[in-house]
Design a protein around this motif. Sequence first.
Motif, short mmCIF file in Angstrom:
data_model
loop_
_atom_site.label_atom_id
_atom_site.label_comp_id
_atom_site.label_asym_id
_atom_site.label_seq_id
_atom_site.Cartn_x
_atom_site.Cartn_y
_atom_site.Cartn_z
N ASP A 19 0.87 -1.18 0.00
CA ASP A 19 0.00 0.00 0.00
C ASP A 19 0.90 1.23 0.00
OD1 ASP A 19 -1.98 1.83 0.12
OD2 ASP A 19 -2.68 1.32 2.12
N ARG A 22 -0.72 4.99 1.67
CA ARG A 22 0.58 5.24 2.25
C ARG A 22 0.92 4.23 3.34
NH1 ARG A 22 -1.35 11.02 4.21
NH2 ARG A 22 -3.13 9.66 4.52
N GLU A 64 -6.52 6.23 10.12
CA GLU A 64 -6.82 6.95 8.87
C GLU A 64 -8.12 6.40 8.28
OE1 GLU A 64 -7.34 6.53 4.70
OE2 GLU A 64 -6.43 4.94 5.88
N GLY A 67 -8.35 8.98 3.91
CA GLY A 67 -7.14 9.80 3.71
C GLY A 67 -6.87 10.74 4.88
N ASN A 77 -1.95 8.95 8.76
CA ASN A 77 -1.18 7.92 8.06
C ASN A 77 -0.09 8.56 7.23
OD1 ASN A 77 -0.48 5.41 7.08
ND2 ASN A 77 -2.06 5.38 5.48
N THR A 96 -5.98 1.61 8.85
CA THR A 96 -6.17 2.47 7.68
C THR A 96 -7.29 1.90 6.81
OG1 THR A 96 -4.60 1.34 6.23
CG2 THR A 96 -3.69 3.02 7.70
N THR A 97 -7.71 2.67 5.82
CA THR A 97 -8.87 2.25 5.02
C THR A 97 -8.63 0.92 4.32
OG1 THR A 97 -9.20 4.61 4.58
CG2 THR A 97 -10.56 3.09 3.33
N TRP A 142 -7.97 0.66 -3.56
CA TRP A 142 -8.85 1.54 -2.78
C TRP A 142 -10.22 0.88 -2.74
CZ3 TRP A 142 -7.85 5.42 0.43
CH2 TRP A 142 -8.94 6.11 0.97
N HIS A 201 -5.91 7.54 -6.06
CA HIS A 201 -5.62 7.87 -4.65
C HIS A 201 -4.56 8.96 -4.53
CE1 HIS A 201 -5.68 7.65 -0.42
NE2 HIS A 201 -4.49 7.11 -0.30
N LEU A 205 -5.11 12.30 -2.33
CA LEU A 205 -4.15 12.82 -1.35
C LEU A 205 -3.72 14.25 -1.71
CD1 LEU A 205 -1.98 9.64 -0.63
CD2 LEU A 205 -3.61 10.76 0.91
C1 MLT Z 1 -5.08 3.01 3.07
O1 MLT Z 1 -4.75 2.10 3.86
O2 MLT Z 1 -6.17 3.04 2.53
C2 MLT Z 1 -4.13 4.10 2.69
O3 MLT Z 1 -2.91 3.93 3.27
C3 MLT Z 1 -4.79 5.42 2.80
C4 MLT Z 1 -3.90 6.59 3.05
O4 MLT Z 1 -3.28 7.11 2.13
O5 MLT Z 1 -3.79 7.02 4.20
#
Ligand code: MLT
Length: 240
Positions: A19, A22, A64, A67, A77, A96-97, A142, A201, A205
Amino acid sequence: HTPELTPTDEAPECAIAVDVLRATSTMATVLAAGGEAVQVFSDLDLLMEVSEKWPAEKRLRAGERGGGKVDGFELGNSPLDCTAELVEGRRLFISTTNGTRALQRIQDAPIVLAAALINRASVVQFLLEKQPKTVWIVGSGWEGSFSLEDTVCAGAIAHSIWQQTNSSLEELAGNDEVASAIALYSQWQNDLLGLFHQASHGKRLLRLQCLEDLKYCSQTDILDVLAIQHEPGVLKSQNK
Ligand code: MLT
């Protein structure tokens, strides 16, 4: 593979979650900066419950969604917030997502790694030494969809192995996804930041004023750290 496309028929010897924007970039950064471990959660409440039992001065909580940082968490994040001063000797509890969910999905494999572009060389070196029979590289995407930045990272890993082993593309790839990931990396390797500007994504961001994160995460091989799972959901740097 994106999580939705993850094959279920046969488990790999080694599964790698990616990922780039991030979560796995943040994890590599925390471990390189001296963090004790990274523990991943898909559920924010469970994260709170487990981390409450950890000494306050030894923990950091990162949340997170969409974002942005989740209220009540010390960190969102952004890998750039994870300075040695802040993370040294501490465990990062993170949800995170997408990224932490991808990791949970593969956590039963005998070997589980978290990879990003910034620690690509360490991952490649590990794979060349260990020679696992089957490797899955699982892009977080995503909410289930394909992502350019995770695919290009998978391509960067495969491309480097391809170059270092002189294997034929057919031998290495074995499927169309790997061949196309290598092609994507070959085309964009000198302008990964440019590719991130095209990625959905990446655009999200940028709308959240995270250009510096995009720049940081688009660098290749800058951290000598392998993030490897020690127990389900807990990753440490290999030497710890
Ligand atoms: C996620 O886990 O979806 C990403 O890392 C989202 C982000 O950029 O924070």
